[in-house]
Motif scaffolding. Structure first.
Motif, PDB file in Angstrom:
ATOM      1  N   HIS A 154       0.855  -1.194   0.000  1.00 25.60           N
ATOM      2  CA  HIS A 154       0.000   0.000   0.000  1.00 25.60           C
ATOM      3  C   HIS A 154       0.891   1.245   0.000  1.00 25.60           C
ATOM      4  O   HIS A 154       1.808   1.352   0.804  1.00 25.60           O
ATOM      5  N   VAL A 155       0.622   2.156  -0.894  1.00 27.03           N
ATOM      6  CA  VAL A 155       1.381   3.401  -0.971  1.00 27.03           C
ATOM      7  C   VAL A 155       0.430   4.553  -0.679  1.00 27.03           C
ATOM      8  O   VAL A 155      -0.600   4.694  -1.329  1.00 27.03           O
ATOM      9  N   ASP A 156       0.782   5.352   0.306  1.00 30.43           N
ATOM     10  CA  ASP A 156      -0.031   6.512   0.669  1.00 30.43           C
ATOM     11  C   ASP A 156       0.638   7.744   0.078  1.00 30.43           C
ATOM     12  O   ASP A 156       1.764   8.071   0.423  1.00 30.43           O
ATOM     13  N   TYR A 157      -0.061   8.418  -0.818  1.00 34.20           N
ATOM     14  CA  TYR A 157       0.513   9.560  -1.506  1.00 34.20           C
ATOM     15  C   TYR A 157       0.226  10.878  -0.797  1.00 34.20           C
ATOM     16  O   TYR A 157       0.518  11.927  -1.320  1.00 34.20           O
ATOM     17  N   TYR A 158      -0.366  10.833   0.378  1.00 36.79           N
ATOM     18  CA  TYR A 158      -0.697  12.041   1.110  1.00 36.79           C
ATOM     19  C   TYR A 158       0.349  12.304   2.187  1.00 36.79           C
ATOM     20  O   TYR A 158       1.035  11.400   2.637  1.00 36.79           O
ATOM     21  N   ALA A 159       0.435  13.549   2.600  1.00 40.04           N
ATOM     22  CA  ALA A 159       1.387  13.923   3.635  1.00 40.04           C
ATOM     23  C   ALA A 159       0.959  13.339   4.984  1.00 40.04           C
ATOM     24  O   ALA A 159      -0.228  13.130   5.235  1.00 40.04           O
ATOM     25  N   TYR A 160       1.912  13.138   5.846  1.00 41.23           N
ATOM     26  CA  TYR A 160       1.641  12.599   7.178  1.00 41.23           C
ATOM     27  C   TYR A 160       0.825  13.621   7.964  1.00 41.23           C
ATOM     28  O   TYR A 160       1.238  14.771   8.112  1.00 41.23           O
ATOM     29  N   PRO A 161      -0.353  13.234   8.478  1.00 38.34           N
ATOM     30  CA  PRO A 161      -1.192  14.204   9.182  1.00 38.34           C
ATOM     31  C   PRO A 161      -0.702  14.440  10.604  1.00 38.34           C
ATOM     32  O   PRO A 161      -0.708  13.535  11.441  1.00 38.34           O
ATOM     33  N   LYS A 162      -0.274  15.664  10.846  1.00 38.63           N
ATOM     34  CA  LYS A 162       0.163  16.042  12.188  1.00 38.63           C
ATOM     35  C   LYS A 162      -0.156  17.517  12.364  1.00 38.63           C
ATOM     36  O   LYS A 162       0.322  18.354  11.606  1.00 38.63           O
ATOM     37  N   TYR A 163      -0.989  17.814  13.365  1.00 43.63           N
ATOM     38  CA  TYR A 163      -1.342  19.206  13.624  1.00 43.63           C
ATOM     39  C   TYR A 163      -1.761  19.374  15.069  1.00 43.63           C
ATOM     40  O   TYR A 163      -1.962  18.400  15.797  1.00 43.63           O
ATOM     41  N   GLU A 164      -1.898  20.632  15.462  1.00 45.89           N
ATOM     42  CA  GLU A 164      -2.359  20.979  16.796  1.00 45.89           C
ATOM     43  C   GLU A 164      -2.997  22.359  16.706  1.00 45.89           C
ATOM     44  O   GLU A 164      -2.462  23.251  16.049  1.00 45.89           O
ATOM     45  N   HIS A 223      -9.382  22.573  22.114  1.00 45.47           N
ATOM     46  CA  HIS A 223      -8.027  22.269  21.639  1.00 45.47           C
ATOM     47  C   HIS A 223      -7.994  20.829  21.175  1.00 45.47           C
ATOM     48  O   HIS A 223      -8.718  19.968  21.680  1.00 45.47           O
ATOM     49  N   GLU A 224      -7.161  20.591  20.158  1.00 47.33           N
ATOM     50  CA  GLU A 224      -7.073  19.269  19.550  1.00 47.33           C
ATOM     51  C   GLU A 224      -5.669  19.071  19.006  1.00 47.33           C
ATOM     52  O   GLU A 224      -5.025  20.024  18.560  1.00 47.33           O
ATOM     53  N   SER A 225      -5.213  17.829  19.023  1.00 43.68           N
ATOM     54  CA  SER A 225      -3.926  17.480  18.427  1.00 43.68           C
ATOM     55  C   SER A 225      -4.093  16.172  17.664  1.00 43.68           C
ATOM     56  O   SER A 225      -4.882  15.310  18.043  1.00 43.68           O
ATOM     57  N   ARG A 226      -3.351  16.054  16.604  1.00 41.48           N
ATOM     58  CA  ARG A 226      -3.377  14.841  15.786  1.00 41.48           C
ATOM     59  C   ARG A 226      -1.953  14.457  15.428  1.00 41.48           C
ATOM     60  O   ARG A 226      -1.149  15.295  15.034  1.00 41.48           O
ATOM     61  N   ASP A 227      -1.684  13.170  15.546  1.00 37.94           N
ATOM     62  CA  ASP A 227      -0.398  12.618  15.148  1.00 37.94           C
ATOM     63  C   ASP A 227      -0.679  11.312  14.423  1.00 37.94           C
ATOM     64  O   ASP A 227      -0.931  10.285  15.050  1.00 37.94           O
ATOM     65  N   GLY A 228      -0.682  11.364  13.109  1.00 34.58           N
ATOM     66  CA  GLY A 228      -1.020  10.182  12.314  1.00 34.58           C
ATOM     67  C   GLY A 228      -2.509   9.915  12.378  1.00 34.58           C
ATOM     68  O   GLY A 228      -3.330  10.775  12.085  1.00 34.58           O
ATOM     69  N   ASP A 252     -13.925  15.332  26.735  1.00 28.08           N
ATOM     70  CA  ASP A 252     -12.592  14.828  26.379  1.00 28.08           C
ATOM     71  C   ASP A 252     -12.792  13.718  25.366  1.00 28.08           C
ATOM     72  O   ASP A 252     -13.572  12.788  25.603  1.00 28.08           O
ATOM     73  N   TYR A 253     -12.092  13.793  24.236  1.00 31.55           N
ATOM     74  CA  TYR A 253     -12.308  12.786  23.204  1.00 31.55           C
ATOM     75  C   TYR A 253     -10.993  12.312  22.623  1.00 31.55           C
ATOM     76  O   TYR A 253      -9.979  13.019  22.639  1.00 31.55           O
ATOM     77  N   THR A 254     -11.036  11.083  22.143  1.00 36.57           N
ATOM     78  CA  THR A 254      -9.921  10.478  21.418  1.00 36.57           C
ATOM     79  C   THR A 254     -10.503   9.712  20.239  1.00 36.57           C
ATOM     80  O   THR A 254     -11.646   9.253  20.283  1.00 36.57           O
ATOM     81  N   ALA A 255      -9.722   9.591  19.217  1.00 38.07           N
ATOM     82  CA  ALA A 255     -10.118   8.808  18.049  1.00 38.07           C
ATOM     83  C   ALA A 255      -8.866   8.183  17.462  1.00 38.07           C
ATOM     84  O   ALA A 255      -7.843   8.847  17.325  1.00 38.07           O
ATOM     85  N   ASP A 256      -8.961   6.903  17.168  1.00 39.19           N
ATOM     86  CA  ASP A 256      -7.860   6.221  16.502  1.00 39.19           C
ATOM     87  C   ASP A 256      -8.411   5.086  15.654  1.00 39.19           C
ATOM     88  O   ASP A 256      -9.606   4.794  15.671  1.00 39.19           O
TER      89      ASP A 256
END
Length: 137
Positions: free
Chosen positions: A53-63, A80-85, A105-109
């Motif tokens: 599998h090849v992912d052509y999108y940039a690695y999602p990381k933000y805050e 406030h929210e943060s994402r790492d992958g 308070d929430y999380t998603a993975d």
């Protein structure tokens, strides 16, 4: 008569020059390129198998973080929210019309999906608010 002689010499020189180009060796006279041929695009990529599998999108990381404190309209909230992958974590608070504060308070993975835990604080009564104001002095 001289004019005719000059024309004859010029004609002979032109013909000689044309003959000279026809009798040149092949290595000095390259073949003309075909105009109608499409250019070949060559990409230097390694072979990717069907299982890879090849992912052509940039690695999602933000805050990010923001808040609103509009006491005139009563719109008071924070987020406030943060994402790492593939993992997202965050929290937001909202002051409800009755004065209570809702905190989520929430999380998603990828493994657990979206999970939210909601906390709600009881509204502060005017009597309690007056007590806190006097306690600060």
């Amino acid at each position: 008569m001289v004019f005719k002689l000059v024309l004859l010499v010029l004609f002979a020189a032109c013909a000689h020059g044309r003959l000279f180009t026809y009798y040149r060796p092949a290595d000095l006279h390259p073949e003309p390129a075909l105009v109608h041929e499409e250019p070949q695009l060559v990409f230097d990529h390694h072979h990717i198998s069907e299982d890879e599998h090849v992912d052509y999108y940039a690695y999602p990381k933000y805050e990010f973080k923001y808040g609103v404190n509009d006491f005139h309209t009563g719109d008071i909230k924070t987020h406030h929210e943060s994402r790492d992958g593939d993992v997202v974590k965050g929290q937001y608070t909202v002051v409800e019309p009755d004065g209570s504060i809702r905190t989520v308070d929430y999380t998603a993975d990828k493994h657990n999906g979206f999970n939210a835990v909601v906390h709600r604080t009881a509204p502060i009564t005017p009597h309690e608010a007056a007590h806190y104001k006097f306690a600060e002095h």
